[in-house]
Design a protein around this motif. Structure first.
Motif, PDB file in Angstrom:
ATOM      1  N   ARG A   2       4.925  24.823  13.191  1.00 24.18           N
ATOM      2  CA  ARG A   2       6.353  24.549  12.614  1.00 24.18           C
ATOM      3  C   ARG A   2       7.139  25.556  13.374  1.00 24.18           C
ATOM      4  O   ARG A   2       6.838  26.600  13.922  1.00 24.18           O
ATOM      5  CB  ARG A   2       6.355  24.781  11.097  1.00 24.18           C
ATOM      6  CG  ARG A   2       5.307  23.831  10.095  1.00 24.18           C
ATOM      7  CD  ARG A   2       5.174  24.288   8.896  1.00 24.18           C
ATOM      8  NE  ARG A   2       6.868  24.179   8.356  1.00 24.18           N
ATOM      9  CZ  ARG A   2       7.360  25.008   7.517  1.00 24.18           C
ATOM     10  NH1 ARG A   2       7.142  26.483   7.885  1.00 24.18           N
ATOM     11  NH2 ARG A   2       8.540  24.657   7.299  1.00 24.18           N
ATOM     12  N   GLU A   3       8.497  25.170  13.404  1.00 24.40           N
ATOM     13  CA  GLU A   3       9.499  25.888  14.048  1.00 24.40           C
ATOM     14  C   GLU A   3       9.836  26.936  13.203  1.00 24.40           C
ATOM     15  O   GLU A   3      10.082  28.169  13.676  1.00 24.40           O
ATOM     16  CB  GLU A   3      10.874  25.227  14.242  1.00 24.40           C
ATOM     17  CG  GLU A   3      10.533  23.955  15.321  1.00 24.40           C
ATOM     18  CD  GLU A   3      11.944  23.059  15.253  1.00 24.40           C
ATOM     19  OE1 GLU A   3      12.895  23.595  14.779  1.00 24.40           O
ATOM     20  OE2 GLU A   3      11.912  22.082  16.129  1.00 24.40           O
ATOM     21  N   LYS A   4       9.609  27.031  12.003  1.00 30.87           N
ATOM     22  CA  LYS A   4       9.919  27.963  11.022  1.00 30.87           C
ATOM     23  C   LYS A   4       8.813  28.967  10.766  1.00 30.87           C
ATOM     24  O   LYS A   4       8.696  29.870   9.941  1.00 30.87           O
ATOM     25  CB  LYS A   4      10.421  27.836   9.918  1.00 30.87           C
ATOM     26  CG  LYS A   4      11.918  26.739  10.067  1.00 30.87           C
ATOM     27  CD  LYS A   4      12.411  26.376   8.766  1.00 30.87           C
ATOM     28  CE  LYS A   4      13.632  25.627   8.833  1.00 30.87           C
ATOM     29  NZ  LYS A   4      14.303  25.078   7.327  1.00 30.87           N
TER      30      LYS A   4
END
Length: 733
Positions: free
Chosen positions: A245-247
């Protein structure tokens, strides 16, 4: 499920001892009276046509889940829960596509009231919508959290490592809490952080309700802390696998989930100073978020259940008494063992359509318990059935497996012969004793594509180190033989494979002798002769002869009067290139002497001679092998040589030290008969010794003697020369 209000009880030494003694508490509720029979009580709600009676209530508050039989799921519209003394309990139906698949009952704390006399829980299924006391979502604790602290030197990196670490919790102290959601922990600081030099292993488990078919992904928001997610017992995502995930964190691919209840397990291995990850889920096309508690339902089911009809008729009292899960070593398969008891022996229950065995143990593979069908009886007549639906499980599964050891196995057999041997079977000690008598040994013949050509189940004697005899007729297309141990048709070990090597196979060059058996690349093998028929005609022309001698008695020992080398004398006299392969010198260390000639076969083929003289059999006859078995091995050698373009020549052996005259005579006759049937030449040393004599003595007397005792087990130069002249005479005719 257990409320936070009862943490003091859960933290008590009594609760810890109970969990330590019963590591399978996920399936068997912590209820000391759960195995008691349910006494008859009056019908308390006349509007209900069906009543489900479950295990007696415990002394602490918890959520009890009762599955509704399939036959009544469509008709039931509401549920009402009572104790048998009339005390009302809050109940929430579990609805899936307008079907009531289960009921969650909130059992309140009943101090002393049921301590002396347990009170069963009764659930009445109502045909019309009603407003009985309902459980509030805010008060539900549908997630069971278990936590254990231990010293770890490393973290698990794969789901398989996590499963082994989570393995059986017997003899381990751990704590259990009921929580409102996945990844949620109690507010105490000791739960949020493990102490220094300790690692906390946390395990959240619950059931997710899917009201319709959906695509759902699972993950967590961290890739620094070790975490693992399993759906229906299978790993789907972990801190080193899935889509990043990007986060931060990782998510699995969207998984198709059918309508119904699905088991969720979330493992976290937390070191001191690490922050717990958050459990995330996402439907197809939506961003990841926390899992709503409305979709979660407790996994604690009653181990005791009875179904009754108001107009008369009931099932026996079904009781779950024991449960085990195992991972079969080497296969990764999960084997579950579940013991049931029924109060109506005259009307046996069925598991997945199969009647319950006499020992009342059922076994099934995978993480899904089959449906349980109970007969409804009225006045000893069956008037219907009540079927509990399938159930997804996750139990700690320690590794186990049956052990098969080949005690004896015929190394070389004829084409139409029978493979014989004996197998020692060691069943896993972890298996319930009652089920072991149902274990079978299975053999299967497979072709080159893995298709089963024939199979048979053999009984395993009920004794220590049971010995099972084998007598397997071979098929011409068979390429391998597999042996495994089955319990109710479920494998208890990875198959023991035995390769069947025929003379024309390329694997002939890989045959190795170890002990009393043959192997190919470490796999047990059996040499299988081809049908007895003459070899195909050789191509025209007469290429320069290259002779190879496979020898196990001619010149295998050196001494003051034994220095002549047959290969040198024949090579000089015949003008041919001659090599001699000593079977003992070419054999693998530790191999039985009677199998040395199989190993020498490879060296002959590698030398690519035009002709090979098989001067072998002396060791076999001296060690007591029957001449018939010796000729079978000679036939395999000859057929393997012919298949590789080498012309074999047999030798009918003369009399040898340590071998009776009758045995030598029978071996010579069978060797000449074999050569005749295969239309192959033979050096008849036996007949020449009888006809022409050997200086007035027997051939075996040409061995060097000292004080009347034979001490050199090979001919001296006189005996070696006589054999050389015989070979020259019969190969140049």
């Amino acid at each position: 499920m257990v409320h936070d209000a009862d943490r003091r009880f859960l933290n008590s030494s009594k609760m810890v001892r109970t969990l330590r003694a019963n590591p399978k508490g996920m399936l068997l509720p912590l209820c000391l009276c759960s195995l008691l029979c349910l006494a008859d009580t009056a019908w308390q709600d006349k509007a209900a046509a069906v009543r489900l009676r479950a295990a007696p209530a415990a002394r602490w508050a918890h959520t009890l889940r009762i599955d509704v039989p399939i036959e009544f799921q469509n008709e039931a519209k509401a549920a009402k829960a009572l104790l048998s003394d009339g005390t009302a309990l809050a109940a929430s139906p579990i609805l899936c596509a307008d079907r009531m698949v289960g009921v969650e009952v909130m059992v309140t704390r009943l101090r002393g009231k049921i301590a002396k006399q347990p009170t069963p829980v009764e659930v009445y299924l109502l045909p019309k919508a009603a407003t009985p006391p309902a459980a509030k979502t805010a008060s539900k604790r549908p997630v069971l959290l278990r936590r254990m602290s231990q010293r770890l030197t490393t973290r698990p990196f794969t789901p398989q490592e996590m499963v082994r670490m989570a393995g059986p919790r017997r003899q381990r102290t751990y704590y259990a809490y009921g929580m409102a959601g996945m990844g949620v922990v109690p507010s105490q600081d000791s739960w949020k952080q493990p102490r220094k030099r300790l690692t906390a292993v946390l395990h959240w488990s619950t059931d997710l309700l899917c009201r319709k078919k959906e695509l759902r992904a699972f993950g967590a928001n961290s890739d620094q802390v070790a975490w693992f997610i399993m759906v229906d017992g299978a790993p789907v995502s972990h801190w080193r696998g899935g889509t990043r995930r990007e986060k931060g964190g990782r998510m699995s691919e969207a998984l198709p989930l059918e309508p119904g209840l699905h088991r969720l397990d979330f493992f976290v291995v937390q070191r001191h100073g690490e922050t717990l990850p958050s459990f995330l889920t996402a439907l197809s096309g939506t961003p990841p978020a926390a899992l709503s508690g409305e979709l979660l339902h407790g996994i604690r089911r009653s181990p005791v259940l009875q179904v009754e009809l108001q107009q008369g008729g009931s099932t026996g009292t079904l009781r779950v008494t024991k449960a085990h899960a195992f991972s079969v070593r080497g296969t990764g398969r999960i084997l579950n063992a579940l013991q049931l008891a029924s109060g109506t022996p005259s009307a046996p229950i069925a598991i997945g359509g199969t009647p319950l065995p006499e020992d009342r143990w059922i076994l099934f593979s995978g993480r899904v318990r089959p449906a349980i069908t109970m007969p409804l009886q009225k006045e000893k007549k069956t008037i219907g059935t009540a079927t509990l639906p399938e159930q997804h499980l996750w139990l700690a599964a320690p590794q186990m497996g049956a052990e098969l050891q080949l005690q004896t196995l015929t190394p070389v057999i004829s084409a139409s012969g029978t493979l014989s041997g004996r197998v020692v079977v060691e069943l896993p000690s972890a298996l319930p004793v009652e089920t072991r008598k149902r274990a079978k040994l299975r053999w299967r013949l497979l072709d080159t594509k893995g298709t089963v050509l024939a199979h048979t189940l053999l009984d395993i004697p009920q004794q220590t180190h049971p010995l099972v005899p084998l007598s397997i007729p071979l098929l011409s297309r068979a390429h391998s033989l597999e042996l495994d141990c089955l319990l109710d048709g479920l494998p208890l070990n990875s198959p023991l494979a035995i390769l069947l090597v025929r003379p024309s196979d390329k694997t002939v060059l890989d045959l190795q002798a170890r002990g009393k058996g043959l192997y190919v690349d470490g796999q047990r093998a059996v040499a299988v002769c081809a049908p007895r028929r003459p070899p195909p005609p050789r191509p025209g022309g007469s290429p320069r002869m290259r002779l190879a001698i496979l020898d196990d008695f001619w010149a295998v020992r050196a001494g003051p009067e034994a220095t002549l080398l047959p290969e040198s004398w024949l090579g000089h006299t015949l003008g041919h290139a001659v090599i001699r392969i000593d079977t003992e010198a070419s054999a693998t260390q530790g191999a039985a002497p009677t199998l040395h000639k199989i190993q020498g076969l490879q060296k002959i083929i590698q030398q690519k001679p035009t002709t090979a003289l098989l001067a072998v059999g002396g060791i076999d006859l001296r060690t007591g092998k029957k001449p018939k078995l010796l000729c079978r091995e000679l036939m395999f050698l000859a057929q393997a040589l012919s298949a590789n373009g080498v012309r074999p020549i047999f030798m009918a052996l003369p009399t040898l030290p340590g071998v009776s005259a009758d045995t030598t005579r029978l071996a010579a006759l069978l060797t000449k008969e074999l050569a005749l049937s295969l239309q192959m030449p033979v050096i008849d040393a036996f007949s020449n010794e009888r006809m022409n004599g050997f200086g007035g003595r027997a051939f075996r007397q040409a061995f060097r003697a000292k004080g009347g005792t034979i001490w050199l087990d090979t001919p001296n130069d006189r005996g070696r020369l006589w054999l050389c002249e015989l070979v020259k005479e019969q190969t140049t005719r």
